[in-house]
Design a protein around this motif. Structure first.
Motif, PDB file in Angstrom:
ATOM      1  N   SER A 313      30.303  53.549  46.196  1.00  0.00           N
ATOM      2  CA  SER A 313      30.736  52.210  46.609  1.00  0.00           C
ATOM      3  C   SER A 313      31.495  51.505  45.499  1.00  0.00           C
ATOM      4  O   SER A 313      31.493  51.943  44.341  1.00  0.00           O
ATOM      5  CB  SER A 313      29.526  51.360  47.013  1.00  0.00           C
ATOM      6  OG  SER A 313      28.743  51.036  45.872  1.00  0.00           O
ATOM      7  N   SER A 315      32.621  47.061  44.945  1.00  0.00           N
ATOM      8  CA  SER A 315      32.926  45.731  45.453  1.00  0.00           C
ATOM      9  C   SER A 315      34.177  45.201  44.781  1.00  0.00           C
ATOM     10  O   SER A 315      34.606  45.705  43.738  1.00  0.00           O
ATOM     11  CB  SER A 315      31.758  44.772  45.186  1.00  0.00           C
ATOM     12  OG  SER A 315      30.651  45.082  45.983  1.00  0.00           O
ATOM     13  N   SER A 322      36.739  38.516  48.821  1.00  0.00           N
ATOM     14  CA  SER A 322      35.610  39.423  48.630  1.00  0.00           C
ATOM     15  C   SER A 322      35.889  40.696  49.419  1.00  0.00           C
ATOM     16  O   SER A 322      36.338  40.641  50.570  1.00  0.00           O
ATOM     17  CB  SER A 322      34.313  38.771  49.124  1.00  0.00           C
ATOM     18  OG  SER A 322      33.199  39.610  48.924  1.00  0.00           O
ATOM     19  N   HIS A 324      34.590  45.079  49.946  1.00  0.00           N
ATOM     20  CA  HIS A 324      33.592  46.118  49.655  1.00  0.00           C
ATOM     21  C   HIS A 324      33.939  47.377  50.431  1.00  0.00           C
ATOM     22  O   HIS A 324      34.407  47.317  51.566  1.00  0.00           O
ATOM     23  CB  HIS A 324      32.182  45.664  50.039  1.00  0.00           C
ATOM     24  CG  HIS A 324      31.103  46.577  49.516  1.00  0.00           C
ATOM     25  ND1 HIS A 324      30.729  46.605  48.197  1.00  0.00           N
ATOM     26  CD2 HIS A 324      30.334  47.493  50.145  1.00  0.00           C
ATOM     27  CE1 HIS A 324      29.761  47.502  48.028  1.00  0.00           C
ATOM     28  NE2 HIS A 324      29.510  48.053  49.195  1.00  0.00           N
ATOM     29  N   LYS A 345      30.553  37.558  48.876  1.00  0.00           N
ATOM     30  CA  LYS A 345      29.646  38.707  48.801  1.00  0.00           C
ATOM     31  C   LYS A 345      29.606  39.475  50.121  1.00  0.00           C
ATOM     32  O   LYS A 345      28.548  39.671  50.734  1.00  0.00           O
ATOM     33  CB  LYS A 345      28.246  38.280  48.364  1.00  0.00           C
ATOM     34  CG  LYS A 345      28.222  37.615  46.989  1.00  0.00           C
ATOM     35  CD  LYS A 345      26.813  37.399  46.503  1.00  0.00           C
ATOM     36  CE  LYS A 345      26.799  36.601  45.196  1.00  0.00           C
ATOM     37  NZ  LYS A 345      27.619  37.215  44.128  1.00  0.00           N
ATOM     38  N   SER A 347      29.759  42.395  50.414  1.00  0.00           N
ATOM     39  CA  SER A 347      28.964  43.605  50.206  1.00  0.00           C
ATOM     40  C   SER A 347      27.636  43.550  50.949  1.00  0.00           C
ATOM     41  O   SER A 347      27.095  44.598  51.340  1.00  0.00           O
ATOM     42  CB  SER A 347      28.702  43.814  48.708  1.00  0.00           C
ATOM     43  OG  SER A 347      28.018  42.700  48.153  1.00  0.00           O
TER      44      SER A 347
END
Length: 535
Positions: A313, A315, A322, A324, A345, A347
């Motif tokens: 992964s 981010s 943002s 991800h 966020k 993620s």
């Protein structure tokens, strides 16, 4: 439930739709992919033209760029142009002026920079605002000196500065600008034509980044390419980023299936697999809330799940954005997602969506140790630098100055006749969508604070709003800003958190220094911690 079933896709779409409904971001877009391509996509909110985003809508992907930077460098290693074990001074002579933390410290090598183990402090707030600086300006930063949290090669700390230096190395070796090299070596051969380093080069609708203030979304300016583009300068789409993730994942095709074959590409399958190995173990405090053992490879995080094996992964977070991406090495199932809000966020729902696809049971939510107020403060985990102590004293004086003067600012900075809906974005930027040095949106200067903090601090939250929020926190707990701290803790030599006593709780003050020898504060938090009631 395992796999991209119709029920799973509906639940995943709901995760991201809820984000817009809850006001976390003006828009949210996602895609689920497997080894063969995109399986499903969805978008919610307003991308800026009244329509919801789709798989071709362009967002900044921020630090998801780092895997492209790593791949570009590995392609130069593969053709014999450079070695990963040479010092950065071979490519950036100005680094020779940097004083290392110990007399026997090694000069950081390209390998150390790739694995975030060069010893630099973590630097997201500061680094995210450096994209457009020139090579000469980066050299000036180096000549003025750096701070170190560890001896090079001995520990992990997420460093944007490190990847900016890698980009310079690529540029020197190839003899061309980094953005041109990365595009020509990695992006264009894979058909990633919607993945670009400048908004003006994007073919689709480019979403504006935003931050929340009161009941409105404020549009933020886009920075243009520069010396820090290798850390997070790319714009992309769900279609393109999922294509990149599938390409990286395909390197394991022959590992999971003896008859499988990896996709051909500019970076060999072996090197792509190397990128996805945990080269540097990441201690738990570095990533609060991590649910699995995790390490860092080359531009990618690698988690180890007991049930499904490695999960790769990364981010991306930039002012107003943002991103991800994540995938399972064994199954090839993955998710990418974007939102256009500072600190959104994304993620969080992306990981939840991926766990759903993989059939992983998620544990119940437990309060983070970082948010609890301990009965007694533990001793400092590390010895902080003298520069950190000096910054603590300066911030203490700043709080005293803020509380001594009346707060005449208003928390409502929008026009009185403006009613902002959940997705309304008020344009606080200039007409230029890309500037070499975006001006801070703050019109209220604070000379005392400006002498203590790096310029990103008022760019992230203008001084008037920051001061008003601090005064509200002081009032909420009746804090005595002149008192000695009742406790403190630190996770790194350039980080310090301390508590001041209050009549109704405690005031938490937290600072993190930029990686500059001048000791400027890049993160300043002042938060009320009321007396904890029985649960």
């Amino acid at each position: 439930m395992t796999g991209a079933t119709a029920a799973a896709i509906d639940r995943i779409d709901g995760l991201f739709g809820d984000r817009v409904d809850q006001g976390i971001a003006p828009s949210s877009v996602w895609g689920v992919f497997d080894r063969n391509g995109l399986v499903a996509t969805g978008g919610h909110g307003d991308r800026g033209d009244g329509a919801p985003p789709d798989a071709h809508t362009v967002y900044r992907i921020a630090s998801c760029t780092k895997s492209v930077t790593a791949a570009t460098l590995l392609s130069l290693v593969a053709d014999g142009s450079v070695s990963l074990d040479v010092p950065i001074t071979d490519f950036v002579p100005a680094f020779a002026d940097v004083t290392l933390p110990t007399a026997d410290s090694a000069v950081p090598t390209l390998r150390m920079l790739l694995t975030m183990s060069a010893g630099f402090p973590t630097d997201d707030p500061w680094g995210d605002r450096q994209e457009s600086i020139t090579d000469a300006e980066l050299d000036a930063v180096l000549r003025e000196g750096l701070l170190f949290d560890s001896v090079p090669g001995t520990g992990f700390a997420y460093s944007n500065l490190g990847y900016a230096l890698l980009g310079r190395a690529v540029q020197v070796v190839a003899g061309r600008p980094f953005t041109e090299v990365a595009s020509q070596i990695v992006l264009r051969p894979l058909g990633l034509d919607d993945t670009v380093f400048a908004a003006a080069d994007a073919r689709g609708v480019v979403v504006a980044g935003a931050r929340r203030h009161d009941d409105a979304w404020e549009a933020l300016p886009l920075s243009g390419p520069g010396a820090f583009s290798p850390i997070g300068g790319l714009f992309s789409t769900v279609t393109d980023l999922s294509r990149w993730a599938r390409h990286l994942s395909s390197a394991f095709a022959s590992v999971v299936d003896p008859h499988g074959a990896a996709e051909p590409g500019p970076v060999s399958p072996a090197d792509r697999r190397t990128m996805q190995q945990a080269m540097r173990v990441i201690p738990a405090p570095a990533i609060p809330g991590a649910r699995r053992p995790i390490g860092y490879g080359f531009g990618l995080f690698v988690e180890q799940d007991d049930a499904v094996g490695p999960i790769v992964s990364h981010s991306g977070g930039y002012p107003g954005f943002s991103a991800h991406m994540r995938w399972s090495v064994r199954t090839g199932l993955g998710v990418v997602a974007f939102e256009n809000a500072t600190q959104a966020k994304v993620s969080v729902p992306t990981e939840a969506a991926h766990d759903l696809l993989l059939g992983i049971e998620r544990p119940g939510v437990r309060p983070s140790e970082a948010t609890r107020t301990p009965a007694a403060s533990p001793p400092a985990a590390v010895t902080v630098l003298p520069a950190t102590r000096a910054a603590q004293a300066a911030v203490t004086r700043l709080l005293a100055a803020w509380t001594a003067a009346p707060d005449t600012t208003s928390t409502d900075t929008t026009a009185s006749d403006t009613t902002a809906s959940e997705t309304t974005i008020i344009d606080t930027t200039s007409t230029d969508t890309e500037t070499q040095h975006p001006a801070a949106p703050d019109s209220t200067h604070d000379p005392v604070a400006q002498a203590i903090c790096s310029p990103n601090v008022p760019m992230d939250v203008p001084w008037d709003r920051r001061r008003s929020a601090a005064l509200r926190a002081v009032a909420a707990v009746g804090a005595d800003v002149h008192a000695d701290p009742v406790g403190e803790s630190s996770s790194a030599p350039t980080h310090l958190r301390w508590w001041l006593p209050g009549t109704a709780g405690r005031l938490r003050v937290e600072i993190r220094l930029a990686p500059l020898a001048s000791g400027l504060v890049q993160t300043l938090v002042v938060a009320a911690e009321p007396v904890e009631r029985d649960r």
